[in-house]
Design a protein around this motif. Sequence first.
Motif, PDB file in Angstrom:
ATOM      1  N   HIS A 105      -0.984   8.524   7.226  1.00 49.32           N
ATOM      2  CA  HIS A 105      -2.296   7.894   7.113  1.00 49.32           C
ATOM      3  C   HIS A 105      -3.298   9.007   6.800  1.00 49.32           C
ATOM      4  O   HIS A 105      -3.583   9.858   7.643  1.00 49.32           O
ATOM      5  N   ASN A 106      -3.834   9.017   5.590  1.00 50.68           N
ATOM      6  CA  ASN A 106      -4.794  10.040   5.170  1.00 50.68           C
ATOM      7  C   ASN A 106      -6.160   9.423   4.909  1.00 50.68           C
ATOM      8  O   ASN A 106      -6.274   8.222   4.648  1.00 50.68           O
TER       9      ASN A 106
ATOM     10  N   LEU B 225     -16.674  11.442   9.564  1.00 49.79           N
ATOM     11  CA  LEU B 225     -15.635  12.348  10.034  1.00 49.79           C
ATOM     12  C   LEU B 225     -14.298  11.719   9.665  1.00 49.79           C
ATOM     13  O   LEU B 225     -14.021  10.576  10.035  1.00 49.79           O
ATOM     14  N   VAL B 226     -13.485  12.460   8.937  1.00 48.65           N
ATOM     15  CA  VAL B 226     -12.248  11.928   8.374  1.00 48.65           C
ATOM     16  C   VAL B 226     -11.060  12.720   8.903  1.00 48.65           C
ATOM     17  O   VAL B 226     -11.132  13.939   9.046  1.00 48.65           O
ATOM     18  N   GLU B 227      -9.974  12.015   9.198  1.00 46.71           N
ATOM     19  CA  GLU B 227      -8.739  12.687   9.619  1.00 46.71           C
ATOM     20  C   GLU B 227      -7.614  12.379   8.642  1.00 46.71           C
ATOM     21  O   GLU B 227      -7.450  11.237   8.200  1.00 46.71           O
ATOM     22  N   ASP B 228      -6.833  13.403   8.330  1.00 49.70           N
ATOM     23  CA  ASP B 228      -5.671  13.271   7.458  1.00 49.70           C
ATOM     24  C   ASP B 228      -4.386  13.493   8.256  1.00 49.70           C
ATOM     25  O   ASP B 228      -4.417  13.913   9.415  1.00 49.70           O
ATOM     26  N   ASN B 229      -3.265  13.208   7.590  1.00 48.46           N
ATOM     27  CA  ASN B 229      -1.948  13.576   8.107  1.00 48.46           C
ATOM     28  C   ASN B 229      -1.632  12.943   9.452  1.00 48.46           C
ATOM     29  O   ASN B 229      -0.986  13.560  10.306  1.00 48.46           O
ATOM     30  N   ILE B 230      -2.049  11.695   9.660  1.00 46.91           N
ATOM     31  CA  ILE B 230      -1.727  10.974  10.893  1.00 46.91           C
ATOM     32  C   ILE B 230      -0.346  10.354  10.723  1.00 46.91           C
ATOM     33  O   ILE B 230      -0.146   9.492   9.863  1.00 46.91           O
TER      34      ILE B 230
ATOM     35  N   TYR C 276       0.126   3.492  15.293  1.00 52.40           N
ATOM     36  CA  TYR C 276      -0.359   3.613  13.918  1.00 52.40           C
ATOM     37  C   TYR C 276       0.775   3.286  12.942  1.00 52.40           C
ATOM     38  O   TYR C 276       1.184   4.111  12.133  1.00 52.40           O
ATOM     39  N   PHE C 277       1.255   2.072  13.058  1.00 48.96           N
ATOM     40  CA  PHE C 277       2.344   1.593  12.210  1.00 48.96           C
ATOM     41  C   PHE C 277       1.866   1.430  10.768  1.00 48.96           C
ATOM     42  O   PHE C 277       0.675   1.513  10.470  1.00 48.96           O
TER      43      PHE C 277
ATOM     44  N   CYS D 281       0.793  -1.233   0.000  1.00 44.41           N
ATOM     45  CA  CYS D 281       0.000   0.000   0.000  1.00 44.41           C
ATOM     46  C   CYS D 281       0.828   1.288   0.000  1.00 44.41           C
ATOM     47  O   CYS D 281       0.516   2.206  -0.768  1.00 44.41           O
ATOM     48  N   PRO D 282       1.853   1.430   0.837  1.00 44.40           N
ATOM     49  CA  PRO D 282       2.578   2.707   0.849  1.00 44.40           C
ATOM     50  C   PRO D 282       3.145   3.093  -0.508  1.00 44.40           C
ATOM     51  O   PRO D 282       3.068   4.256  -0.909  1.00 44.40           O
ATOM     52  N   PHE D 283       3.697   2.110  -1.225  1.00 47.31           N
ATOM     53  CA  PHE D 283       4.303   2.378  -2.541  1.00 47.31           C
ATOM     54  C   PHE D 283       3.264   2.920  -3.507  1.00 47.31           C
ATOM     55  O   PHE D 283       3.500   3.898  -4.222  1.00 47.31           O
TER      56      PHE D 283
END
Length: 336
Positions: A192-193, A160-165, A171-172, A27-29
């Motif tokens: 984590h967005n 409700l959504v949070e970005d930039n975690i 939260y690995f 996923c990160p890639f």
Amino acid sequence: THHYVTKDAFSRTSLVEEYTSQNCVNCPFMIYYLDKAMHEYDKELVYITHHVGFVPDLFTKSGETDLVYLFGEEPSFNPAVMYDRRIMPGKVTPINGASVAETTPYTEAFNMVTQILAMAEVNIEVAHDENEGKIGCTVSGRVNSELVAAGVPTYITVCLVEDNIPVSDKYFQKGLVEEEGAPDDLIESFRHNGVKRHVFTAHTGDLLSFSDGNNYSVTFDAIDIDPEWNLDNCRIAAFVHKMDKVDMAQNEVLNAAQKWITAMGAIEDVELNSDKVRFIVNDNRTITVQGNVESYRIYNMQGQYISNNTCILPGVYVVTYKTLSGERGATKLLVH
């Protein structure tokens, strides 16, 4: 030539949904290129993630697995992307694999869905009580009269959504390793967005009812604010859509919208020989410029270009510009 005016013409804001997991090593890639494509795109996009389809994690919500029906008969997997839940050419479900290490396929998909006429209006009013520590919202608008007259069931999903975690022990994110071919800034830039912190409706949406004129308005009870959430990075995301677990073509998003919980503000003045240029961060978190400026470009501190219509997060940004008289310059903009 005949010119027709209709009140059913709506401006589209497209929804980009991703199936992902903290345990997904691929996923990160892929998220890197999807995120880069969204930053460079010149229209607003609403981005949310579903932490299902592979291995549940700390972000997975109860009942979220109800959404895997959108895979149809395919086995679920991560990472996967949907664009307004539309079935793209050559596909039989709205699910698309995120498996290309370049931005072009994502941008092409954005261009395809954002040009489609919106069939609904979505307005969001946030109710944020800082003293009580609660957040609620009202979502209202209107749906295309032909759809309503035809009796097509229409649903609404609000979260409700949070970005930039940032990545942490809790939260690995698996897959953040320096491998051959990986972007140089993958590890430092990953966040984590689009994380759903709370879903006000069912994950598959709540059925809408309409008043006269095909209007709707739904008020959702306020929820307690978790002290772990960073409200500066939180927004309400809402979208009106169809829902059919059998016919995959009947899941299209009619329109989407988002509204940030807290307003942002920053002003930077640059004095030039011929004029003064003023850069402003608006309440909707976009950057605009005042003065005789021919063009300007926004970059984050990783050097990534951010389109002028992007809702930015707190941080430091570099804005380059060219004035009508040909002067060039750059300034830093601190957004709290």
